[in-house]
Design a protein around this motif. Structure first.
Motif, mmCIF file in Angstrom:
data_model
loop_
_atom_site.group_PDB
_atom_site.id
_atom_site.type_symbol
_atom_site.label_atom_id
_atom_site.label_comp_id
_atom_site.label_asym_id
_atom_site.label_seq_id
_atom_site.Cartn_x
_atom_site.Cartn_y
_atom_site.Cartn_z
ATOM 1 N N GLY A 271 0.699 -1.274 0.069
ATOM 2 C CA GLY A 271 0.113 0.189 -0.195
ATOM 3 C C GLY A 271 0.735 1.282 0.263
ATOM 4 N N GLY A 272 0.455 2.217 -0.816
ATOM 5 C CA GLY A 272 1.206 3.575 -0.853
ATOM 6 C C GLY A 272 2.714 3.298 -1.406
ATOM 7 N N SER A 273 3.697 3.755 -0.660
ATOM 8 C CA SER A 273 4.995 3.770 -1.050
ATOM 9 C C SER A 273 5.486 2.540 -0.851
ATOM 10 C CB SER A 273 5.872 4.520 -0.182
ATOM 11 O OG SER A 273 5.681 4.265 1.117
ATOM 12 N N ASN A 274 4.927 1.534 -0.238
ATOM 13 C CA ASN A 274 5.444 0.085 -0.211
ATOM 14 C C ASN A 274 5.136 -0.525 -1.629
ATOM 15 O OD1 ASN A 274 5.792 0.240 2.409
ATOM 16 N ND2 ASN A 274 3.871 -0.526 3.114
ATOM 17 N N ALA A 275 4.325 -0.239 -2.558
ATOM 18 C CA ALA A 275 4.063 -0.647 -3.919
ATOM 19 C C ALA A 275 5.270 -0.210 -4.649
ATOM 20 C CB ALA A 275 2.954 -0.030 -4.367
ATOM 21 N N SER A 276 6.307 0.374 -4.230
ATOM 22 C CA SER A 276 7.393 0.961 -5.236
ATOM 23 C C SER A 276 8.633 0.021 -4.860
ATOM 24 C CB SER A 276 7.849 2.213 -4.954
ATOM 25 O OG SER A 276 8.528 2.551 -3.619
ATOM 26 N N VAL A 277 8.226 -0.891 -3.793
ATOM 27 C CA VAL A 277 9.179 -2.160 -3.508
ATOM 28 C C VAL A 277 8.712 -3.459 -4.311
ATOM 29 C CG1 VAL A 277 10.243 -3.349 -1.791
ATOM 30 C CG2 VAL A 277 9.849 -1.324 -1.197
ATOM 31 N N ILE A 278 9.659 -3.697 -5.264
ATOM 32 C CA ILE A 278 9.104 -4.587 -6.385
ATOM 33 C C ILE A 278 8.788 -6.063 -5.576
ATOM 34 C CG2 ILE A 278 9.786 -6.086 -8.332
ATOM 35 C CD1 ILE A 278 11.795 -3.595 -9.152
ATOM 36 N N GLN A 375 16.243 2.782 -12.877
ATOM 37 C CA GLN A 375 16.055 2.964 -11.783
ATOM 38 C C GLN A 375 14.505 3.000 -11.322
ATOM 39 O OE1 GLN A 375 17.821 6.669 -10.146
ATOM 40 N NE2 GLN A 375 19.655 6.189 -11.486
ATOM 41 N N LEU A 376 13.642 3.165 -12.424
ATOM 42 C CA LEU A 376 12.027 2.961 -12.071
ATOM 43 C C LEU A 376 11.577 1.412 -12.624
ATOM 44 C CD1 LEU A 376 11.102 6.338 -13.398
ATOM 45 C CD2 LEU A 376 12.078 5.921 -11.213
ATOM 46 N N ASN A 377 12.182 0.947 -13.305
ATOM 47 C CA ASN A 377 11.738 -0.494 -13.581
ATOM 48 C C ASN A 377 13.096 -1.345 -13.972
ATOM 49 O OD1 ASN A 377 10.612 -2.835 -14.235
ATOM 50 N ND2 ASN A 377 9.141 -1.937 -15.829
ATOM 51 N N PRO A 378 13.634 -2.105 -12.938
ATOM 52 C CA PRO A 378 14.742 -2.885 -13.528
ATOM 53 C C PRO A 378 14.272 -4.335 -13.789
ATOM 54 C CG PRO A 378 14.665 -2.927 -11.024
ATOM 55 C CD PRO A 378 13.331 -2.053 -11.454
ATOM 56 N N THR A 379 12.889 -4.676 -13.895
ATOM 57 C CA THR A 379 12.610 -5.755 -14.107
ATOM 58 C C THR A 379 12.329 -6.235 -15.556
ATOM 59 O OG1 THR A 379 10.035 -5.179 -14.060
ATOM 60 C CG2 THR A 379 11.324 -5.867 -12.096
ATOM 61 N N SER A 380 12.196 -7.275 -16.091
ATOM 62 C CA SER A 380 11.824 -7.818 -17.550
ATOM 63 C C SER A 380 10.057 -7.520 -17.647
ATOM 64 C CB SER A 380 12.318 -9.114 -17.809
ATOM 65 O OG SER A 380 11.640 -9.580 -19.038
ATOM 66 N N ILE A 381 9.755 -7.587 -18.799
ATOM 67 C CA ILE A 381 8.234 -7.369 -19.171
ATOM 68 C C ILE A 381 7.570 -8.796 -18.757
ATOM 69 C CG2 ILE A 381 8.770 -8.362 -21.369
ATOM 70 C CD1 ILE A 381 6.104 -5.625 -19.926
ATOM 71 N N ILE A 415 8.539 4.040 -8.335
ATOM 72 C CA ILE A 415 9.303 5.263 -8.175
ATOM 73 C C ILE A 415 9.563 5.422 -6.761
ATOM 74 C CG2 ILE A 415 9.125 7.709 -8.591
ATOM 75 C CD1 ILE A 415 6.848 7.459 -10.454
ATOM 76 N N PRO A 416 10.973 5.477 -6.605
ATOM 77 C CA PRO A 416 11.325 5.363 -4.992
ATOM 78 C C PRO A 416 10.935 6.861 -4.391
ATOM 79 C CG PRO A 416 13.054 4.662 -6.260
ATOM 80 C CD PRO A 416 12.215 4.996 -7.169
ATOM 81 N N SER A 417 10.466 6.909 -3.158
ATOM 82 C CA SER A 417 10.409 8.173 -2.475
ATOM 83 C C SER A 417 11.499 9.179 -2.799
ATOM 84 C CB SER A 417 9.861 8.020 -1.105
ATOM 85 O OG SER A 417 8.708 7.197 -0.819
ATOM 86 N N GLY A 427 7.024 7.849 -4.670
ATOM 87 C CA GLY A 427 6.593 6.703 -3.760
ATOM 88 C C GLY A 427 5.492 6.040 -4.488
ATOM 89 N N ILE A 428 5.384 6.152 -5.700
ATOM 90 C CA ILE A 428 4.088 5.365 -6.411
ATOM 91 C C ILE A 428 4.573 4.223 -6.988
ATOM 92 C CG2 ILE A 428 2.300 5.408 -7.990
ATOM 93 C CD1 ILE A 428 1.740 8.352 -7.488
ATOM 94 N N GLY A 429 3.825 3.146 -6.557
ATOM 95 C CA GLY A 429 4.217 1.667 -7.538
ATOM 96 C C GLY A 429 2.870 1.214 -8.289
#
Length: 480
Positions: A271-278, A375-381, A415-417, A427-429
């Motif tokens: 929830g909230g900024s926790n969503a930016s932690v993959i 930095q905003l998306n280090p993952t594969s599709i 997006i890290p805070s 802080g949005i994920g």
């Protein structure tokens, strides 16, 4: 009247006798896992595991033998039992290759496959004390009669018999990550390893597991359907109970009551900024009013998993800022799914999604340089999906997709805070993930029943939540 009563008693008595006889059954043999006799509601005659017949297991073994070099053998160990404390085990999950080739869902065994001997299974030996504490397990008889092993021995015979097999083999294949000391400590195995004769088995089995059979696809469709139903029910629950831990528990409950044996992984409920932690996994925060929650979840059904993500506002309404960013992820998800077809690769899909997301993030003023995108998306599709969440991991993402492959499509932005962008975005994920089957003509979205359009999500949250959501939320908010 008395004659009528006597006749009625006779008819009732006969009915009771028939009823008792109809429910009387012979003792069903227990082999430590479901069988058609013990679980007729789950399995049809001829199935070794629910949905998969013995002929399919035998066919898999033959295909693997054909991939083995001449005079080679493959050793596949069951998964080890992992302990939570000295006497409490973690819930057991079988090693995927062992399950794929044998159908055995239990620990303690080692399977050996070769052209000369076929399938040889070394099975655990239970003592009366073991049975009293843990129940029956599949032994030598089950290996021959149920799993149709060509040869079956008690595990105590492994050192002698397997050593001889290794001694006369030119190459030995096994999975390093799930290797058992039962065979790796054998002198003959160590000698073969020192001579460079020991190879990795996953390079062969992961090839076989890439293309799903019709029976496997039915299980994967059912697993995806359960995940969609479970996530939908949880989404509706979120308005009354905006709490990461409660939603994590809810989604597991909804999946389990629909037949899933377990979750495919610990749900991500950010929830909230926790969503930016993959791969956020704490799931211990209340979700603030107006924040989004990202839930990444999946379930396992008879050995086959699903993997699904949705992001939504439990309050029932996306803000204009959330809507703008969400729409970028949604359109990327939809455009990438359209590109799913035979011949395309995951790497090509990833490059396409990166281009779409970079363009959108730069237009919104979030990204100042394409070099910062990772930095905003280090993952594969996406990734391959099947018996494991990241299935067939030995196969690279440059492999052209073929009919029968199942992959995920999961664009996102995290997006890290502390990221250098307008503060309102920090802080949005957001992630939107679907499971996609590659077909002869294109694709089939296995998770297509789970809403992802903004208007559909808002309608569901505002018009189809439980009637007592407001009262539940008032009670929930007053706690602590």
């Amino acid at each position: 009247m008395q004659v009528l009563a006597r006749n009625l008693v006779r008819r009732v008595s006969r009915t009771q006798v028939v009823s008792r006889n109809a429910y009387s059954t012979q003792r069903v043999r227990d082999i430590g896992q479901p069988t058609p006799a013990s679980h007729p509601h789950l399995m049809a005659e001829g199935e070794v595991t629910p949905g998969i017949r013995i002929e399919e297991y035998i066919g898999r073994r033959k295909k693997l033998v054909e991939l083995l070099p001449g005079n080679s053998l493959a050793i596949i160990s069951s998964a080890p039992v992992k302990m939570m404390t000295d006497v409490v085990p973690y819930t057991f999950r079988q090693e995927a290759d062992y399950l794929y080739l044998t159908g055995c869902q239990q620990p303690g065994g080692v399977a050996v496959l070769s052209d000369e001997r076929g399938l040889c299974m070394f099975m655990p030996e239970s003592t009366p004390k073991d049975i009293a504490w843990e129940g029956e397990v599949a032994g030598v008889d089950a290996a021959s009669e149920v799993f149709k092993a060509d040869q079956a021995y008690p595990i105590s015979k492994l050192p002698e018999i397997l050593s001889d097999m290794i001694r006369h083999s030119s190459k030995v294949f096994h999975n390093v990550q799930t290797a058992s000391q039962r065979y790796t400590n054998l002198d003959e195995f160590q000698k073969s390893a020192s001579l460079g004769k020991v190879k990795t088995l996953s390079s062969l089995t992961h090839e076989l597991r890439l293309i799903k059979s019709p029976a496997e696809l039915k299980l994967m469709r059912d697993s995806a359907s359960i995940a969609c139903q479970g996530l939908l029910k949880t989404m509706l629950h979120s308005k009354g109970f905006p709490d990461e831990g409660i939603l994590s528990a809810q989604v597991e409950y909804e999946c389990r009551v629909r037949g899933a044996q377990r979750m495919a992984f610990n749900p991500v409920v950010g929830g909230g900024s926790n969503a930016s932690v993959i791969h956020y996994s704490r799931n211990d925060q209340r979700i603030k009013d107006g924040d989004l929650v990202l839930m990444d979840m999946g379930c396992e059904l008879h050995g086959y998993v699903s993997d699904l993500t949705r992001t939504w506002p439990p309050c029932g309404k996306f803000s204009s800022l959330q809507e703008e960013l969400y729409d970028l992820i949604l359109q990327t998800n939809k455009e990438c799914i359209k590109q799913c077809k035979p011949g395309t690769t995951i790497r090509q899909l990833n490059a396409y999604s990166t281009e779409l997301l970079c363009d959108g993030l730069m237009k919104m003023g979030i990204l100042k340089s394409r070099r910062l995108y990772h930095q905003l998306n280090p993952t594969s599709i996406g990734h391959y999906l099947g018996m494991d969440v990241h299935d067939s991991s030995a196969v690279g993402y440059d492999r052209p997709l073929q009919p029968g492959f199942v992959i995920t499509i999961e664009p996102g932005v995290y997006i890290p805070s502390s990221f250098d962008c307008p503060e309102r975005f920090q802080g949005i994920g957001i992630r939107i993930e679907d499971d996609v089957l590659i077909t002869e003509t294109g694709y089939e979205v296995l998770t297509g029943s789970m809403p992802k359009e903004i208007k559909h999500i808002e309608t569901l949250l505002n018009n189809h939540c439980h009637d007592n959501s407001a009262r539940s939320f008032a009670s929930f908010s007053s706690q602590g």
